[in-house]
Design an enzyme around this catalytic site. Structure first.
Site, mmCIF file in Angstrom:
data_model
loop_
_atom_site.group_PDB
_atom_site.id
_atom_site.type_symbol
_atom_site.label_atom_id
_atom_site.label_comp_id
_atom_site.label_asym_id
_atom_site.label_seq_id
_atom_site.Cartn_x
_atom_site.Cartn_y
_atom_site.Cartn_z
ATOM 1 N N HIS A 133 1.535 -12.524 5.537
ATOM 2 C CA HIS A 133 0.825 -11.645 4.477
ATOM 3 C C HIS A 133 1.188 -10.123 4.743
ATOM 4 C CE1 HIS A 133 -2.426 -10.801 1.931
ATOM 5 N NE2 HIS A 133 -2.733 -9.783 2.357
ATOM 6 N N CYS A 134 1.744 -9.719 3.772
ATOM 7 C CA CYS A 134 2.348 -8.365 3.675
ATOM 8 C C CYS A 134 1.368 -7.354 3.018
ATOM 9 C CB CYS A 134 3.687 -8.124 3.183
ATOM 10 S SG CYS A 134 4.355 -6.548 2.974
ATOM 11 N N PRO A 135 0.749 -6.502 3.963
ATOM 12 C CA PRO A 135 -0.068 -5.636 3.334
ATOM 13 C C PRO A 135 0.483 -4.460 2.220
ATOM 14 C CG PRO A 135 0.419 -4.985 5.589
ATOM 15 C CD PRO A 135 1.021 -6.145 5.443
#
Length: 354
Positions: A69-71
């Site tokens: 999951h990439c912020p």
């Protein structure tokens, strides 16, 4: 050229953000009902986890071929947007390298005619250049400071994002994801710990870097497959990784976990001030959550650092609804909980050790 870099970078960035990774349909089950025994069940999505899929706590969905999951894109990187995300990681450093070259040459050409070398000192005259014609854009002290600041940003982005690109390409060329690379590391640790003599075989490696590359990058921009069924190497099947490794690792995790009891309250803040200086400065640099503790809570710890531990709170009351609470907590807030494995009751008179 700069405009071209900007368009390509933004196109792939927003593609990775808005196209998304692709999610396992809610309530999904395999076509053959007997295959359910090989799959893990997600209580949140009320469906089975398809091969290579994982549940994301941020997105609250099971993601197909989840990498992480990439912020920065506020989304997961997975099956559908892995190519766009990787191209963004490639184009951003290339654009920054081009910009860095322009900044360096600009400062060099402008300062070359402004520096005077004396016997004992070097002087820079920022008022005006010693040549004609004068530049279209005046290069004063503020322009020099702005150019130097922009050069630092460009070089920093090149190094940071470039390293991420190298990491992504390593997993793509072996047809893995970051999560599957971590599963492989845990598999090697499990085999070494129990001395089983097994050989870990990753079922989705096509045996060729080019074939693995083509699993993500295609001319049409649409990745191969449907995100639920995957081609596997000879001697393996769709559920080899789940059966041979993931289920074994979950069982091993339950065996090697240790039960603790909370002896201090903990609010769940990221950097607690009242738990000691070392605890404050060694907080885990991860997106994983913290769990609040009340005195007397039971926690099943699965891994830990010197001053922090990660585990799952053991919920006793039925009112909790079966919601799992997992996260980090300070090690000094808990102590080992000695209990009888048959009666699940604490052992009286036995000294507990932290």
């Amino acid at each position: 050229m700069l405009l071209n870099w900007t368009v390509m970078i933004l196109y792939n960035y927003f593609s990775a953000m808005f196209v998304g990774p692709g999610y396992v349909p809610l309530g999904w089950t395999p076509e053959k009902s007997q295959d359910c025994m090989y799959l893990q069940y997600c209580k949140v999505c009320q469906s089975y986890k398809a091969p290579r899929s994982h549940h994301c706590r941020k997105c609250n969905r099971c993601v197909m071929k989840m990498d992480h999951h990439c912020p920065w894109i506020n989304n997961c990187c997975g099956y559908q947007n892995h190519a766009s995300f990787t191209l963004f990681l490639l184009l951003a450093p290339l654009g920054c390298i081009h910009a860095s070259f322009i900044f360096i040459m600009t400062m060099y050409t402008q300062l070359y005619n402004r520096i005077s070398f004396g016997w004992s000192s070097v002087k820079i005259d920022m008022s005006a250049a010693k040549r004609d014609p004068r530049p279209i854009i005046p290069f004063g002290l503020s322009a020099f400071a702005a150019s130097l600041f922009a050069l630092g940003l460009a070089l920093g982005t090149t190094i940071a994002v470039g390293m991420l690109f190298i990491i992504q390409m390593k997993v793509i060329l072996t047809n893995k994801t970051s999560i599957e690379s971590w599963i492989e590391e845990k598999a090697k640790d499990r085999i070494q710990y129990y001395q089983t003599g097994e050989t870990f075989i990753f079922p989705y490696d096509m045996g060729s870097k080019w074939k693995n590359f083509r699993q993500v990058f295609t001319w049409s921009g649409i990745p191969e497959g449907d995100g639920l069924d995957w081609p596997v190497r000879d001697g393996c099947h769709q559920y080899s990784l789940t059966v041979n490794e993931q289920l074994k690792q979950k069982a091993d995790k339950r065996v090697r976990s240790v039960r603790y009891r909370a002896i201090e309250d903990y609010s769940g803040v990221c950097c607690p001030v009242t738990k000691g200086v070392k605890t404050f400065f060694t907080t885990p640099c991860t997106e994983e959550p913290r769990i609040a503790l009340s005195k007397g809570d039971l926690i099943l710890a699965t891994r830990g650092l010197k001053h922090w531990m990660y585990g799952e709170k053991i919920l006793i009351s039925a009112a909790d609804g079966g919601v799992r609470e997992r996260g980090w907590f300070p090690r000094k807030c808990v102590e080992k909980y000695q209990y009888d494995s048959e009666t699940d009751q604490p052992v009286d008179g036995e000294k507990k050790s932290k």
